[in-house]
Design a protein around this motif. Structure first.
Motif, PDB file in Angstrom:
ATOM      1  N   ALA A 114     -15.003 -24.284   7.884  1.00 36.00           N
ATOM      2  CA  ALA A 114     -15.333 -25.603   7.354  1.00 36.00           C
ATOM      3  C   ALA A 114     -16.570 -26.141   8.043  1.00 36.00           C
ATOM      4  O   ALA A 114     -16.852 -25.804   9.201  1.00 36.00           O
ATOM      5  N   ASP A 115     -17.327 -26.958   7.314  1.00 41.47           N
ATOM      6  CA  ASP A 115     -18.491 -27.623   7.899  1.00 41.47           C
ATOM      7  C   ASP A 115     -18.073 -28.838   8.708  1.00 41.47           C
ATOM      8  O   ASP A 115     -18.791 -29.260   9.605  1.00 41.47           O
ATOM      9  N   VAL A 116     -16.928 -29.435   8.364  1.00 37.54           N
ATOM     10  CA  VAL A 116     -16.411 -30.626   9.025  1.00 37.54           C
ATOM     11  C   VAL A 116     -14.965 -30.354   9.403  1.00 37.54           C
ATOM     12  O   VAL A 116     -14.253 -29.642   8.683  1.00 37.54           O
ATOM     13  N   HIS A 117     -14.511 -30.902  10.513  1.00 39.25           N
ATOM     14  CA  HIS A 117     -13.135 -30.688  10.931  1.00 39.25           C
ATOM     15  C   HIS A 117     -12.174 -31.098   9.819  1.00 39.25           C
ATOM     16  O   HIS A 117     -12.353 -32.142   9.168  1.00 39.25           O
ATOM     17  N   VAL A 118     -11.154 -30.279   9.600  1.00 41.44           N
ATOM     18  CA  VAL A 118     -10.246 -30.508   8.484  1.00 41.44           C
ATOM     19  C   VAL A 118      -9.510 -31.842   8.610  1.00 41.44           C
ATOM     20  O   VAL A 118      -9.196 -32.496   7.603  1.00 41.44           O
ATOM     21  N   GLY A 119      -9.241 -32.288   9.832  1.00 42.05           N
ATOM     22  CA  GLY A 119      -8.582 -33.579  10.027  1.00 42.05           C
ATOM     23  C   GLY A 119      -9.433 -34.734   9.521  1.00 42.05           C
ATOM     24  O   GLY A 119      -8.903 -35.693   8.934  1.00 42.05           O
ATOM     25  N   ILE A 120     -10.754 -34.630   9.716  1.00 43.20           N
ATOM     26  CA  ILE A 120     -11.651 -35.664   9.212  1.00 43.20           C
ATOM     27  C   ILE A 120     -11.662 -35.647   7.687  1.00 43.20           C
ATOM     28  O   ILE A 120     -11.712 -36.700   7.034  1.00 43.20           O
ATOM     29  N   SER A 121     -11.612 -34.451   7.098  1.00 48.17           N
ATOM     30  CA  SER A 121     -11.595 -34.337   5.638  1.00 48.17           C
ATOM     31  C   SER A 121     -10.354 -35.001   5.054  1.00 48.17           C
ATOM     32  O   SER A 121     -10.431 -35.762   4.073  1.00 48.17           O
ATOM     33  N   ILE A 122      -9.199 -34.734   5.640  1.00 41.05           N
ATOM     34  CA  ILE A 122      -7.956 -35.341   5.156  1.00 41.05           C
ATOM     35  C   ILE A 122      -8.013 -36.860   5.321  1.00 41.05           C
ATOM     36  O   ILE A 122      -7.602 -37.621   4.438  1.00 41.05           O
ATOM     37  N   GLY A 123      -8.524 -37.311   6.472  1.00 40.73           N
ATOM     38  CA  GLY A 123      -8.637 -38.744   6.704  1.00 40.73           C
ATOM     39  C   GLY A 123      -9.569 -39.419   5.712  1.00 40.73           C
ATOM     40  O   GLY A 123      -9.300 -40.542   5.262  1.00 40.73           O
ATOM     41  N   ALA A 124     -10.663 -38.731   5.338  1.00 37.49           N
ATOM     42  CA  ALA A 124     -11.610 -39.304   4.382  1.00 37.49           C
ATOM     43  C   ALA A 124     -10.964 -39.466   3.005  1.00 37.49           C
ATOM     44  O   ALA A 124     -11.126 -40.501   2.349  1.00 37.49           O
ATOM     45  N   ILE A 125     -10.219 -38.442   2.559  1.00 35.45           N
ATOM     46  CA  ILE A 125      -9.564 -38.524   1.254  1.00 35.45           C
ATOM     47  C   ILE A 125      -8.493 -39.608   1.266  1.00 35.45           C
ATOM     48  O   ILE A 125      -8.381 -40.418   0.333  1.00 35.45           O
ATOM     49  N   ALA A 126      -7.690 -39.635   2.334  1.00 39.58           N
ATOM     50  CA  ALA A 126      -6.620 -40.633   2.426  1.00 39.58           C
ATOM     51  C   ALA A 126      -7.187 -42.042   2.477  1.00 39.58           C
ATOM     52  O   ALA A 126      -6.646 -42.975   1.855  1.00 39.58           O
ATOM     53  N   GLY A 127      -8.292 -42.223   3.198  1.00 39.00           N
ATOM     54  CA  GLY A 127      -8.916 -43.545   3.275  1.00 39.00           C
ATOM     55  C   GLY A 127      -9.430 -44.014   1.928  1.00 39.00           C
ATOM     56  O   GLY A 127      -9.260 -45.182   1.564  1.00 39.00           O
ATOM     57  N   PHE A 128     -10.046 -43.101   1.177  1.00 39.10           N
ATOM     58  CA  PHE A 128     -10.549 -43.469  -0.146  1.00 39.10           C
ATOM     59  C   PHE A 128      -9.398 -43.760  -1.102  1.00 39.10           C
ATOM     60  O   PHE A 128      -9.504 -44.651  -1.955  1.00 39.10           O
ATOM     61  N   LEU A 129      -8.288 -43.033  -0.956  1.00 36.57           N
ATOM     62  CA  LEU A 129      -7.107 -43.289  -1.781  1.00 36.57           C
ATOM     63  C   LEU A 129      -6.568 -44.693  -1.534  1.00 36.57           C
ATOM     64  O   LEU A 129      -6.261 -45.431  -2.479  1.00 36.57           O
ATOM     65  N   LEU A 130      -6.463 -45.074  -0.268  1.00 42.14           N
ATOM     66  CA  LEU A 130      -5.985 -46.417   0.068  1.00 42.14           C
ATOM     67  C   LEU A 130      -6.932 -47.489  -0.454  1.00 42.14           C
ATOM     68  O   LEU A 130      -6.493 -48.552  -0.921  1.00 42.14           O
ATOM     69  N   LEU A 131      -8.233 -47.229  -0.382  1.00 40.13           N
ATOM     70  CA  LEU A 131      -9.221 -48.175  -0.886  1.00 40.13           C
ATOM     71  C   LEU A 131      -9.069 -48.365  -2.396  1.00 40.13           C
ATOM     72  O   LEU A 131      -9.126 -49.495  -2.907  1.00 40.13           O
ATOM     73  N   CYS A 132      -8.857 -47.269  -3.126  1.00 42.12           N
ATOM     74  CA  CYS A 132      -8.668 -47.352  -4.579  1.00 42.12           C
ATOM     75  C   CYS A 132      -7.376 -48.085  -4.925  1.00 42.12           C
ATOM     76  O   CYS A 132      -7.332 -48.879  -5.880  1.00 42.12           O
ATOM     77  N   MET A 133      -6.320 -47.837  -4.156  1.00 39.92           N
ATOM     78  CA  MET A 133      -5.053 -48.526  -4.397  1.00 39.92           C
ATOM     79  C   MET A 133      -5.217 -50.030  -4.192  1.00 39.92           C
ATOM     80  O   MET A 133      -4.693 -50.834  -4.976  1.00 39.92           O
ATOM     81  N   ALA A 134      -5.942 -50.411  -3.165  1.00 42.51           N
ATOM     82  CA  ALA A 134      -6.188 -51.834  -2.918  1.00 42.51           C
ATOM     83  C   ALA A 134      -7.013 -52.443  -4.043  1.00 42.51           C
ATOM     84  O   ALA A 134      -6.760 -53.589  -4.471  1.00 42.51           O
ATOM     85  N   ALA A 135      -7.993 -51.697  -4.557  1.00 43.35           N
ATOM     86  CA  ALA A 135      -8.830 -52.197  -5.649  1.00 43.35           C
ATOM     87  C   ALA A 135      -8.009 -52.391  -6.921  1.00 43.35           C
ATOM     88  O   ALA A 135      -8.173 -53.396  -7.630  1.00 43.35           O
ATOM     89  N   VAL A 136      -7.112 -51.462  -7.223  1.00 41.79           N
ATOM     90  CA  VAL A 136      -6.273 -51.583  -8.414  1.00 41.79           C
ATOM     91  C   VAL A 136      -5.341 -52.781  -8.291  1.00 41.79           C
ATOM     92  O   VAL A 136      -5.143 -53.543  -9.255  1.00 41.79           O
ATOM     93  N   TRP A 137      -4.758 -52.961  -7.113  1.00 36.11           N
ATOM     94  CA  TRP A 137      -3.890 -54.123  -6.902  1.00 36.11           C
ATOM     95  C   TRP A 137      -4.666 -55.417  -7.138  1.00 36.11           C
ATOM     96  O   TRP A 137      -4.174 -56.338  -7.794  1.00 36.11           O
ATOM     97  N   TRP A 138      -5.886 -55.495  -6.621  1.00 36.69           N
ATOM     98  CA  TRP A 138      -6.702 -56.701  -6.771  1.00 36.69           C
ATOM     99  C   TRP A 138      -7.043 -56.947  -8.237  1.00 36.69           C
ATOM    100  O   TRP A 138      -7.022 -58.090  -8.703  1.00 36.69           O
ATOM    101  N   ILE A 139      -7.358 -55.884  -8.976  1.00 40.24           N
ATOM    102  CA  ILE A 139      -7.714 -56.026 -10.395  1.00 40.24           C
ATOM    103  C   ILE A 139      -6.556 -56.613 -11.192  1.00 40.24           C
ATOM    104  O   ILE A 139      -6.726 -57.556 -11.968  1.00 40.24           O
ATOM    105  N   PHE A 140      -5.348 -56.086 -10.991  1.00 41.41           N
ATOM    106  CA  PHE A 140      -4.203 -56.587 -11.742  1.00 41.41           C
ATOM    107  C   PHE A 140      -3.748 -57.952 -11.224  1.00 41.41           C
ATOM    108  O   PHE A 140      -3.181 -58.746 -11.968  1.00 41.41           O
ATOM    109  N   HIS A 141      -4.007 -58.211  -9.951  1.00 38.62           N
ATOM    110  CA  HIS A 141      -3.605 -59.508  -9.388  1.00 38.62           C
ATOM    111  C   HIS A 141      -4.513 -60.624  -9.893  1.00 38.62           C
ATOM    112  O   HIS A 141      -4.049 -61.749 -10.151  1.00 38.62           O
ATOM    113  N   THR A 142      -5.791 -60.342 -10.064  1.00 40.49           N
ATOM    114  CA  THR A 142      -6.742 -61.364 -10.502  1.00 40.49           C
ATOM    115  C   THR A 142      -7.007 -61.317 -11.999  1.00 40.49           C
ATOM    116  O   THR A 142      -7.530 -62.287 -12.554  1.00 40.49           O
TER     117      THR A 142
END
Length: 253
Positions: A219-247
């Protein structure tokens, strides 16, 4: 949780896929096969190994990720945009169904299509290039996590879009260039040091690097960082969807 509603949305979206099988499945598989013919067989046979992996095999994770990202976003965005365009989304919003169930139905269907497509491309690549999967469990985890994350992102794109042209802006103008510049065809370690540091600001690098690690253990980047990046973006998208339906942003117009 109203699983009947989730199942109804899921089955409707999957049925649409099988009605347009050529466009949804056959076309992306054939397009990716051409990449393997040109880059894997023709060019790859004249290139040396990268990190101990033949060039043809090295680009397989990048090719799968390229199709996976584009199809996840396109499937999810088109799926939710059509009810907006036709006006039937108001029936969905007034039904006794929570936004969580709506998201699970649409995103689940889009992710299922993308995972199916990724596995078909993986099987097709065997016809052109021999390869091995060192960590098959992690390969499936990366495949599923990426499909769900970018299907959720595509769902947001579908809510944001005001016309059909905007549906194609993100996949064509953003995701595809980032994928090509994210190490799909090369290792970022082959770049000059300055460009290596600049490339690390490309989020797709972490997706391709982690997915390639599951195949070959490199890998070019440590696999732990890769998993963290995907998980972080997933949480960000979940928060955005919640905000869209809430507002009600882009829903109550």
């Amino acid at each position: 949780m109203n699983w009947h509603a989730v199942r109804a949305i899921y089955r409707f979206e999957m049925a649409r896929t099988f009605r347009t099988l050529t466009q949804s499945i056959v076309s992306p598989v054939l397009s990716t096969s051409l990449y393997f013919v040109v880059f894997g067989a023709a060019i790859g046979s004249r290139m040396g190994e990268i990190d101990g992996v033949s060039y043809g095999a090295f680009i397989i994770p990048g090719m799968i990720m390229l199709s996976l990202l584009n199809e996840s976003i396109s499937n999810a965005s088109f799926g939710i945009y059509m009810p907006k365009w036709s006006g039937t989304i108001y029936e969905l919003l007034s039904a006794p169904v929570s936004f969580v169930e709506v998201v699970i139905g649409y995103v689940g269907a889009a992710a299922s299509k993308s995972v199916l497509l990724g596995l078909l491309i993986l099987a097709t690549s065997r016809l052109f290039v021999p390869y091995e999967i060192v960590h098959p469990y992690w390969m499936l985890c990366f495949l599923l996590l990426t499909a769900v994350t970018f299907s959720l992102f595509g769902f947001i794109v579908g809510l944001w879009a005001d016309d059909f042209q905007k549906l194609q802006v993100i996949p064509l103008m953003v995701i595809t260039p980032l994928t090509f510049l994210g190490g799909a065809f090369y290792s970022i370690n082959m770049l000059p040091p300055v460009w290596q540091r600049i490339t690390l600001f490309n989020p797709v690098v972490y997706l391709i690097s982690g997915f390639r690690w599951s195949f070959y253990g490199v890998a070019d980047v440590h696999v732990g960082i890769s998993i963290g990046a995907i998980a972080g973006f997933l949480l960000l998208c979940m928060a955005a969807v919640w905000w869209i339906f809430h507002t009600g942003w882009k829903l109550k117009v």
